[in-house]
Structures are given as C-alpha cells and as structure tokens.
Design a protein around this motif. Sequence first.
Motif, PDB file in Angstrom:
ATOM      1  N   VAL A  46       0.838  -1.209   0.000  1.00 55.56           N
ATOM      2  CA  VAL A  46       0.000   0.000   0.000  1.00 55.56           C
ATOM      3  C   VAL A  46       0.867   1.250   0.000  1.00 55.56           C
ATOM      4  CG1 VAL A  46      -1.661   1.340   1.363  1.00 55.56           C
ATOM      5  CG2 VAL A  46      -1.973  -1.133   1.098  1.00 55.56           C
ATOM      6  N   LEU A  47       1.939   1.229   0.790  1.00 53.21           N
ATOM      7  CA  LEU A  47       2.841   2.380   0.869  1.00 53.21           C
ATOM      8  C   LEU A  47       3.483   2.666  -0.485  1.00 53.21           C
ATOM      9  CD1 LEU A  47       4.292   4.466   2.761  1.00 53.21           C
ATOM     10  CD2 LEU A  47       6.106   2.757   2.992  1.00 53.21           C
ATOM     11  N   ILE A  48       3.944   1.619  -1.162  1.00 47.35           N
ATOM     12  CA  ILE A  48       4.598   1.793  -2.464  1.00 47.35           C
ATOM     13  C   ILE A  48       3.617   2.313  -3.509  1.00 47.35           C
ATOM     14  CG2 ILE A  48       5.695   0.539  -4.377  1.00 47.35           C
ATOM     15  CD1 ILE A  48       7.072  -1.212  -2.245  1.00 47.35           C
ATOM     16  N   TRP A  49       2.393   1.795  -3.494  1.00 44.70           N
ATOM     17  CA  TRP A  49       1.416   2.203  -4.505  1.00 44.70           C
ATOM     18  C   TRP A  49       0.851   3.597  -4.251  1.00 44.70           C
ATOM     19  CZ3 TRP A  49       0.594   0.343  -9.166  1.00 44.70           C
ATOM     20  CH2 TRP A  49       1.008  -0.964  -9.448  1.00 44.70           C
ATOM     21  N   THR A  50       0.837   4.045  -3.007  1.00 48.15           N
ATOM     22  CA  THR A  50       0.255   5.353  -2.699  1.00 48.15           C
ATOM     23  C   THR A  50       1.290   6.476  -2.653  1.00 48.15           C
ATOM     24  OG1 THR A  50       0.410   4.882  -0.311  1.00 48.15           O
ATOM     25  CG2 THR A  50      -1.688   4.380  -1.417  1.00 48.15           C
ATOM     26  N   GLU A  51       2.560   6.124  -2.526  1.00 51.09           N
ATOM     27  CA  GLU A  51       3.622   7.127  -2.435  1.00 51.09           C
ATOM     28  C   GLU A  51       4.306   7.262  -3.795  1.00 51.09           C
ATOM     29  OE1 GLU A  51       5.443  10.088  -0.323  1.00 51.09           O
ATOM     30  OE2 GLU A  51       3.972   8.693   0.518  1.00 51.09           O
ATOM     31  N   ARG A  52       4.130   8.402  -4.448  1.00 53.05           N
ATOM     32  CA  ARG A  52       4.658   8.593  -5.800  1.00 53.05           C
ATOM     33  C   ARG A  52       6.183   8.481  -5.858  1.00 53.05           C
ATOM     34  NH1 ARG A  52       1.285  10.210  -9.649  1.00 53.05           N
ATOM     35  NH2 ARG A  52       3.049  10.973 -10.908  1.00 53.05           N
ATOM     36  N   SER A  53       6.857   8.879  -4.784  1.00 50.21           N
ATOM     37  CA  SER A  53       8.328   8.810  -4.771  1.00 50.21           C
ATOM     38  C   SER A  53       8.845   7.374  -4.820  1.00 50.21           C
ATOM     39  CB  SER A  53       8.871   9.510  -3.526  1.00 50.21           C
ATOM     40  OG  SER A  53       8.444   8.840  -2.345  1.00 50.21           O
ATOM     41  N   LEU A  54       7.978   6.412  -4.502  1.00 49.08           N
ATOM     42  CA  LEU A  54       8.374   5.000  -4.510  1.00 49.08           C
ATOM     43  C   LEU A  54       7.961   4.289  -5.798  1.00 49.08           C
ATOM     44  CD1 LEU A  54       7.499   3.997  -0.827  1.00 49.08           C
ATOM     45  CD2 LEU A  54       9.711   4.672  -1.752  1.00 49.08           C
ATOM     46  N   HIS A  55       7.441   5.034  -6.763  1.00 45.10           N
ATOM     47  CA  HIS A  55       7.053   4.421  -8.040  1.00 45.10           C
ATOM     48  C   HIS A  55       8.276   4.231  -8.915  1.00 45.10           C
ATOM     49  CE1 HIS A  55       2.520   5.654  -7.727  1.00 45.10           C
ATOM     50  NE2 HIS A  55       2.945   4.899  -6.737  1.00 45.10           N
ATOM     51  N   GLN A  56       9.185   3.412  -8.414  1.00 43.24           N
ATOM     52  CA  GLN A  56      10.412   3.069  -9.103  1.00 43.24           C
ATOM     53  C   GLN A  56      10.430   1.567  -9.351  1.00 43.24           C
ATOM     54  OE1 GLN A  56      13.850   4.606  -6.954  1.00 43.24           O
ATOM     55  NE2 GLN A  56      12.589   6.209  -6.038  1.00 43.24           N
ATOM     56  N   PRO A  57      11.098   1.120 -10.429  1.00 44.12           N
ATOM     57  CA  PRO A  57      11.113  -0.325 -10.741  1.00 44.12           C
ATOM     58  C   PRO A  57      11.518  -1.205  -9.564  1.00 44.12           C
ATOM     59  CG  PRO A  57      12.046   0.912 -12.547  1.00 44.12           C
ATOM     60  CD  PRO A  57      11.796   1.906 -11.453  1.00 44.12           C
ATOM     61  N   MET A  58      12.531  -0.768  -8.795  1.00 48.41           N
ATOM     62  CA  MET A  58      13.024  -1.581  -7.682  1.00 48.41           C
ATOM     63  C   MET A  58      11.920  -1.885  -6.674  1.00 48.41           C
ATOM     64  SD  MET A  58      16.212  -0.783  -5.108  1.00 48.41           S
ATOM     65  CE  MET A  58      15.533   0.786  -4.528  1.00 48.41           C
ATOM     66  N   TYR A  59      11.125  -0.863  -6.324  1.00 47.68           N
ATOM     67  CA  TYR A  59      10.070  -1.038  -5.328  1.00 47.68           C
ATOM     68  C   TYR A  59       8.845  -1.736  -5.917  1.00 47.68           C
ATOM     69  CZ  TYR A  59      13.013   2.240  -2.828  1.00 47.68           C
ATOM     70  OH  TYR A  59      14.088   2.839  -2.226  1.00 47.68           O
ATOM     71  N   LEU A  60       8.524  -1.441  -7.181  1.00 45.33           N
ATOM     72  CA  LEU A  60       7.383  -2.094  -7.821  1.00 45.33           C
ATOM     73  C   LEU A  60       7.628  -3.597  -7.964  1.00 45.33           C
ATOM     74  CD1 LEU A  60       6.555   0.567 -10.572  1.00 45.33           C
ATOM     75  CD2 LEU A  60       5.355   0.173  -8.413  1.00 45.33           C
ATOM     76  N   LEU A  61       8.880  -3.961  -8.276  1.00 41.64           N
ATOM     77  CA  LEU A  61       9.217  -5.386  -8.368  1.00 41.64           C
ATOM     78  C   LEU A  61       9.177  -6.045  -6.991  1.00 41.64           C
ATOM     79  CD1 LEU A  61      12.164  -5.315 -10.948  1.00 41.64           C
ATOM     80  CD2 LEU A  61       9.816  -6.063 -11.343  1.00 41.64           C
ATOM     81  N   PHE A  62       9.567  -5.294  -5.966  1.00 48.64           N
ATOM     82  CA  PHE A  62       9.528  -5.854  -4.611  1.00 48.64           C
ATOM     83  C   PHE A  62       8.097  -6.150  -4.168  1.00 48.64           C
ATOM     84  CE2 PHE A  62       9.250  -5.290   0.044  1.00 48.64           C
ATOM     85  CZ  PHE A  62      10.046  -6.354   0.415  1.00 48.64           C
TER      86      PHE A  62
END
Length: 337
Positions: A46-62
């Motif tokens: 939820v944190l990765i999907w709601t936080e735009r700064s985390l919309h990076q390949p590394m976090y999306l793959l995680f």
Amino acid sequence: MENYTYNSLILQLEGLTVTDTNKYPIFISFLLTYVFILIANLGIVVLIWTERSLHQPMYLLFCNLSINDVMGNSLLIPRLLADILVPPSQRLIHYYECVVQAFTTHMFSTASHTVLMIMAFDRYVAICNPLQYTTIMTGKMVIELTVSAWVSSFVLVAILLSLTLRLSRCRTLITNPYCDNASLFKLSCEDVNINNVYGLTFTAVLLSASMGSIILTYSKITAACLANKSKSMNSKALKTCSTHLSLYLIMHMSGLVFVILHRFPQYSDYRKISAIIFHVVPGSLNPVIYGLQSQEIQKALANKFHISFEVLSSFAFLMLQVLQVSSDKGKQHSTKH
C-alpha cells in the motif's frame, strides 16, 4: 490383506504434534506471526502504490515478493491454526482443498525464485548501466518482467500438479502439516517415477536458473564496482545489493533446512516445523529487511505517520472544542433557570 480406500475425497492431515500444555502458546505464536506478515507485507504494498516517490522499478518489483509472501502464508497458517486446536483424528481436509493448498505452496516457493531473479536483473541494470537505466527499466519492462515471473512459475507448478492429479489414490494420510505435491502423489499405489523425475528436473532447473542468474549478475556488479572509483556509487550499490542478497539467502537457508531434515525420518517433528518456517521466516523478514535498508521507504513511512499524527491531533482538538462549546451552553442554560 492390506485394506485400501480408493480415491477417497476426504484426507487426514497428520499436522504438528502438540500437547495440551503447549497447544495454546504455539497457536498464539503462529497467530501473531501471521498478523505481522499480513500487516508488514500489505503495508509495504500500500505504501509503495500510494507514495509517488516510490514508483520506481526496484520497489514495484519488490511488491511481487510481498504479494507472494501473503499468498503463500494465507492458505497455510489459518489452516494450521485450526488443526492445532483439534486432535489429529479430526484434522480432515477435502482432496481438492488439499490440491489448492499444494498448488499455492509450490507457487510460493517457485515465485520466490523467479521474483528475486527479476529483482537481480533490475539491480544489474541500475549499477552496470546507470545511464541507460530509465530507458531499459520502463513501465512496460517492469510489467513484462512481472508477468514472466508469475507465468513461468504457474506453468511449472501446473505441470507438476497435473502429473499428480492423473493418479488414483489408495491412502488417505498426509504425513505433513500441510499439503504439497510429494504428499499427494505418495497417496497413490501406482507407478510415480514420472512424478519423481519431473519433480527433480523441475527443482534442478529452477535452482540452476536462480543461482546462475544471481552469480552472473553479482559478478558483473562486483566488476563494475571495482572498476568505478566513486565511493558514493559503490556504497549505494552495496546497500541495495546486500538487501537483495539477504532476502535470497534467507529463502535458501529456510529451504535447505527442510531438505536436509527430509533425509532423517527420526526428526519428523523438526521437519514439519522447518516446512512451516520455510513460509514464515521469509514472509516475516522480507519487509523488515527491505524497509530498514531503504531510506526512501523510511522517509515515506515517516511522512505517513506524521500526517496521521497531525490528522489525529486536529480531530482531538476539534472534539475538545465541541465538548467545550457544549459545556458552555449547558452552564448558560443552568444559569437561566
């Protein structure tokens, strides 16, 4: 003459050996662990999907790893918790429920490898080709890597289970705390050589591809770091790669203990516990290790908690104001009378 029950749809799970003394402590321990796995992994997603700064390949793959951990434990632990509270003779499971549980179990272990492989590729591109990272790791590439990880896992496991589903059954006892493919085909009195051959081939191919990709990518990453004199780059590479490598080693160590104990039948209780640990330990540690190592996730969490605290403070202040106004009106009303 030996008594056989052919193709019974009701199976019995041997489960864990628990006494009345340790039944409830074990139940509470697994329950708390499961709640933590759900909160930690779903919280990260939820944190990765709601936080735009985390919309990076590394976090999306995680996110794939967190979803896999939730999926792998959600069909295992609730059933395990229910079985702990009943005697072994009442630990009954329908054959098709057992098949679904076995499919989920093998999807969990297979996807753990494939997801970590695509995460290794992401780290390789980020460190060895930093200038081309944004052009290579596009949104389309992230989707393709994600789909390839899940589809390849699905196909491999579907073939594994389909070879078992063709067999008739003459036994009903699953000598494990949960269902898996080996437990299912051992219920048959037919020739299961093809199951053993495919199972070993499947495992060998998966492990070879997994370990080969990790060794190859980390060799190139190490060479790139040695060639580059930038301390800041090497420090960042070390941090991100150590996180990924830690997750990979945790998964392998959990599985290795289970495989070793399979060779010692006298330690069947320890083997059962290690089979559960294979699911529980990675699911518990993955979000913790990734969260602690990532400064971006730490900042995002701090921002979320700060906003939540401000909202709660504003709400509490508003409620106090309402109560104060109500109290003043009450005093005015009593004075008039």
